[in-house]
Design an enzyme around this catalytic site. Structure first.
Site, PDB file in Angstrom:
ATOM      1  N   ASP A   1      62.457  53.044  12.066  1.00 36.39           N
ATOM      2  CA  ASP A   1      62.439  52.577  10.682  1.00 36.39           C
ATOM      3  C   ASP A   1      63.733  52.948   9.959  1.00 36.39           C
ATOM      4  O   ASP A   1      64.518  53.780  10.430  1.00 36.39           O
ATOM      5  CB  ASP A   1      61.259  53.197   9.928  1.00 36.39           C
TER       6      ASP A   1
ATOM      7  N   LYS B   1      62.661  48.381   6.952  1.00 43.06           N
ATOM      8  CA  LYS B   1      62.434  47.584   5.755  1.00 43.06           C
ATOM      9  C   LYS B   1      63.081  48.293   4.580  1.00 43.06           C
ATOM     10  O   LYS B   1      62.944  49.502   4.423  1.00 43.06           O
ATOM     11  CB  LYS B   1      60.938  47.416   5.473  1.00 43.06           C
TER      12      LYS B   1
ATOM     13  N   MET C   1      57.736  56.500  -2.833  1.00 51.17           N
ATOM     14  CA  MET C   1      58.124  55.094  -3.057  1.00 51.17           C
ATOM     15  C   MET C   1      57.820  54.625  -4.481  1.00 51.17           C
ATOM     16  O   MET C   1      57.424  53.491  -4.703  1.00 51.17           O
ATOM     17  CB  MET C   1      57.425  54.179  -2.036  1.00 51.17           C
TER      18      MET C   1
END
Length: 261
Positions: free
Chosen positions: A40, A62, A176
């Site tokens: 990731d 991502k 996040m």
């Protein structure tokens, strides 16, 4: 259930928050001996440097508002790789089962009959508590800690128990959440938390580029807006942040530890 692929094994590994010194011994051994590593965006370059030169590296990262490799594609890729490789490492930042979607990948592997093992990692909240010196719990300041995500799907509201989260005796860690910082602050204040509640934002936690920003709930939105959205940011909200002045470890001292010298 389909027959298990005896000759292949997928390891869902938590790479921790970035500092390679924080990898588990098991994670390090598997990373160094993998045939292929699927990683990731939040996996740091020093950790990727530990991968064997002969192993194949596949980037499925991502970024905010940019998902070139959607989760269903990652799921299918892992199953496909099990037909070609013996030891497949799926490398995730933090812990694979803490906002890492590791359990979704495990379900797909199970249904496909692919053998897998989960290798835990130090999640970001634990990592930044160690490098900043700010504890997640502390007698008289916080009797517990809650980990939540401040990310939501496009077109959806942040669906959280705001009244329950607005607990002055609990440390709240938001993953996040940079892009929704102003809304998070507004919801928590509406739920009963003081606008003066201390907040620490840690950018690139445990890495040489780590930054620490201190503010309050009232100033959270403005402070978060100054941070590059491409950099991983963790919010710590609670009275434990008051201990930063006496317990926080200077960045210069922390970055001089083993592995960064």
């Amino acid at each position: 259930m389909p027959a298990v692929h005896i000759q292949s094994h997928v390891y869902l590994i938590g790479a921790g928050p970035g500092d390679p010194d924080l990898l588990t011994v098991k994670a390090l051994r598997l990373i160094e001996t993998a045939d292929v590593v699927v990683y990731d965006r939040l996996v740091s370059q020093p950790i990727l440097n530990l991968v064997s030169p002969g192993a194949e590296l596949i980037d499925v990262g991502k970024a905010p508002d940019h998902h070139p490799f959607p989760q269903p594609n990652i799921n299918s890729l892992l199953v496909s790789l099990s037909h070609r490789f013996s030891k497949i490492v799926r490398l995730k930042g933090g812990d694979p089962y803490v906002f890492g979607r590791g359990s979704e990948e495990a379900e797909v592997l199970r249904d496909a009959g692919v053998a897998y093992t989960v290798v835990p990692g130090i999640t970001s909240a634990q990592g930044i508590a160690s490098t900043t010196g700010v504890p997640l719990t502390h007698r008289g300041l916080a009797t517990g800690v809650r980990l939540v995500t401040g990310h939501c799907r496009a077109g959806h509201d942040l669906d959280l128990d705001w009244d329950g989260l607005a607990d002055p005796d609990t440390t709240l860690v938001v993953y996040m959440g940079r892009g929704h910082a102003a809304e998070i602050a507004r919801r928590l204040i509406s739920g009963g938390l003081s606008a003066d509640m201390p907040v620490m934002l840690v950018v690139d936690g445990t890495r040489p580029s780590e930054e620490r920003h201190f503010t309050t709930l009232a100033g959270l939105g403005a402070t978060a807006a100054t941070i590059d959205k491409r950099r991983p940011t963790l919010m710590v909200i609670g009275r434990v942040v008051e201990l930063a002045d006496e317990l926080a470890i200077p960045l210069e001292a922390e970055l001089g530890r083993v592995g960064h010298g």
